[in-house]
Motif scaffolding. Structure first.
Motif, short mmCIF file in Angstrom:
data_model
loop_
_atom_site.label_atom_id
_atom_site.label_comp_id
_atom_site.label_asym_id
_atom_site.label_seq_id
_atom_site.Cartn_x
_atom_site.Cartn_y
_atom_site.Cartn_z
N ASP A 1 46.68 15.85 16.49
CA ASP A 1 46.82 15.29 15.14
C ASP A 1 46.33 16.28 14.09
OD1 ASP A 1 47.83 12.99 16.26
OD2 ASP A 1 45.89 11.95 16.24
N TRP A 2 45.23 16.95 14.40
CA TRP A 2 44.68 17.94 13.46
C TRP A 2 45.68 19.07 13.23
CZ3 TRP A 2 43.41 23.12 14.27
CH2 TRP A 2 42.72 23.72 13.22
N ARG A 3 46.31 19.56 14.34
CA ARG A 3 47.28 20.63 14.24
C ARG A 3 48.47 20.22 13.38
NH1 ARG A 3 47.87 22.26 19.94
NH2 ARG A 3 46.02 23.51 20.06
N LYS A 4 48.96 19.00 13.58
CA LYS A 4 50.08 18.50 12.78
C LYS A 4 49.73 18.47 11.30
CE LYS A 4 52.87 15.34 15.51
NZ LYS A 4 53.18 13.92 15.72
N LYS A 5 48.54 17.99 11.01
CA LYS A 5 48.09 17.90 9.62
C LYS A 5 47.98 19.28 9.00
CE LYS A 5 44.15 16.17 7.01
NZ LYS A 5 42.81 15.63 7.13
N GLU A 6 47.39 20.24 9.71
CA GLU A 6 47.26 21.60 9.21
C GLU A 6 48.63 22.25 8.98
OE1 GLU A 6 44.51 23.64 8.42
OE2 GLU A 6 43.56 21.67 8.37
N GLN A 7 49.55 22.07 9.91
CA GLN A 7 50.89 22.64 9.76
C GLN A 7 51.59 22.06 8.55
OE1 GLN A 7 52.66 21.82 13.56
NE2 GLN A 7 51.88 23.73 14.49
N GLN B 1 50.13 20.82 5.84
CA GLN B 1 49.51 21.35 4.63
C GLN B 1 49.94 22.80 4.38
OE1 GLN B 1 45.34 20.72 5.28
NE2 GLN B 1 45.41 18.60 4.52
N ASP B 2 50.06 23.60 5.45
CA ASP B 2 50.51 24.99 5.31
C ASP B 2 51.94 25.04 4.78
OD1 ASP B 2 48.10 25.97 6.18
OD2 ASP B 2 48.77 26.32 8.24
N ARG B 3 52.80 24.15 5.28
CA ARG B 3 54.18 24.10 4.84
C ARG B 3 54.26 23.76 3.36
NH1 ARG B 3 55.71 21.34 9.11
NH2 ARG B 3 55.57 19.32 8.11
N ILE B 4 53.45 22.82 2.93
CA ILE B 4 53.44 22.41 1.52
C ILE B 4 52.96 23.57 0.64
CG2 ILE B 4 52.29 20.91 -0.16
CD1 ILE B 4 52.34 18.71 2.01
N LYS B 5 51.90 24.26 1.08
CA LYS B 5 51.38 25.40 0.33
C LYS B 5 52.42 26.51 0.23
CE LYS B 5 46.49 25.03 1.50
NZ LYS B 5 45.41 25.65 2.26
N ARG B 6 53.12 26.77 1.32
CA ARG B 6 54.10 27.85 1.35
C ARG B 6 55.23 27.58 0.37
NH1 ARG B 6 54.32 27.96 6.80
NH2 ARG B 6 56.16 26.66 6.88
N HIS B 7 55.69 26.35 0.25
CA HIS B 7 56.83 26.05 -0.58
C HIS B 7 56.46 25.74 -2.04
CE1 HIS B 7 59.74 26.25 2.62
NE2 HIS B 7 58.91 25.55 3.38
N LYS B 8 55.17 25.55 -2.28
CA LYS B 8 54.73 25.30 -3.66
C LYS B 8 54.72 26.57 -4.48
CE LYS B 8 52.03 21.24 -4.44
NZ LYS B 8 50.72 20.66 -4.62
N LYS B 9 54.58 27.70 -3.89
CA LYS B 9 54.47 28.97 -4.60
C LYS B 9 55.68 29.20 -5.39
CE LYS B 9 51.42 31.32 -1.43
NZ LYS B 9 51.23 32.39 -0.53
#
Length: 110
Positions: A94-100, A102-110
């Motif tokens: 579950d932690w890995r899913k959550k981190e992935q 959040q990373d995806r959101i950060k990557r596409h927000k730029k």
């Protein structure tokens, strides 16, 4: 008629002894306990007894264990209270899913 002022015997000021020895760890620790208890003591009898105890310890008339037993009644130690403690946990998956995510959101927000 002459008035006599109320005469009270002058109280002697009991001073803290300066017999600290930083080279001797056990005595230094005991001296710190003595200082704290002396500063908190209001009664002159208590201060006199504290002075006597630290003096006897410095002259090796009593050992540190006896010193702490004699001084313990002048110390106010806080007793730790048991409090409830809760911790939230999650599975590694579950932690890995959550981190992935959040990373995806950060990557596409730029």
């Amino acid at each position: 008629m002459s008035e006599q002022p109320n005469e009270q015997p002058p109280q002697t000021q009991i001073t803290k002894l300066l017999v600290d020895d930083p080279e001797n760890f056990q005595f230094h620790a005991a001296y710190l306990v003595y200082e704290e208890a002396f500063d908190k003591a209001r009664d002159s009898q208590a201060k006199t007894e504290l002075n006597r105890n630290i003096l006897e310890l410095s002259e090796n008339k009593i050992d540190t264990e006896t010193f702490y037993m004699n001084v313990s009644r002048f110390r106010k130690l806080d007793v730790p209270r048991q409090e409830r403690f809760s911790m939230q946990t999650q599975r590694k998956k579950d932690w890995r899913k959550k981190e992935q995510r959040q990373d995806r959101i950060k990557r596409h927000k730029k």
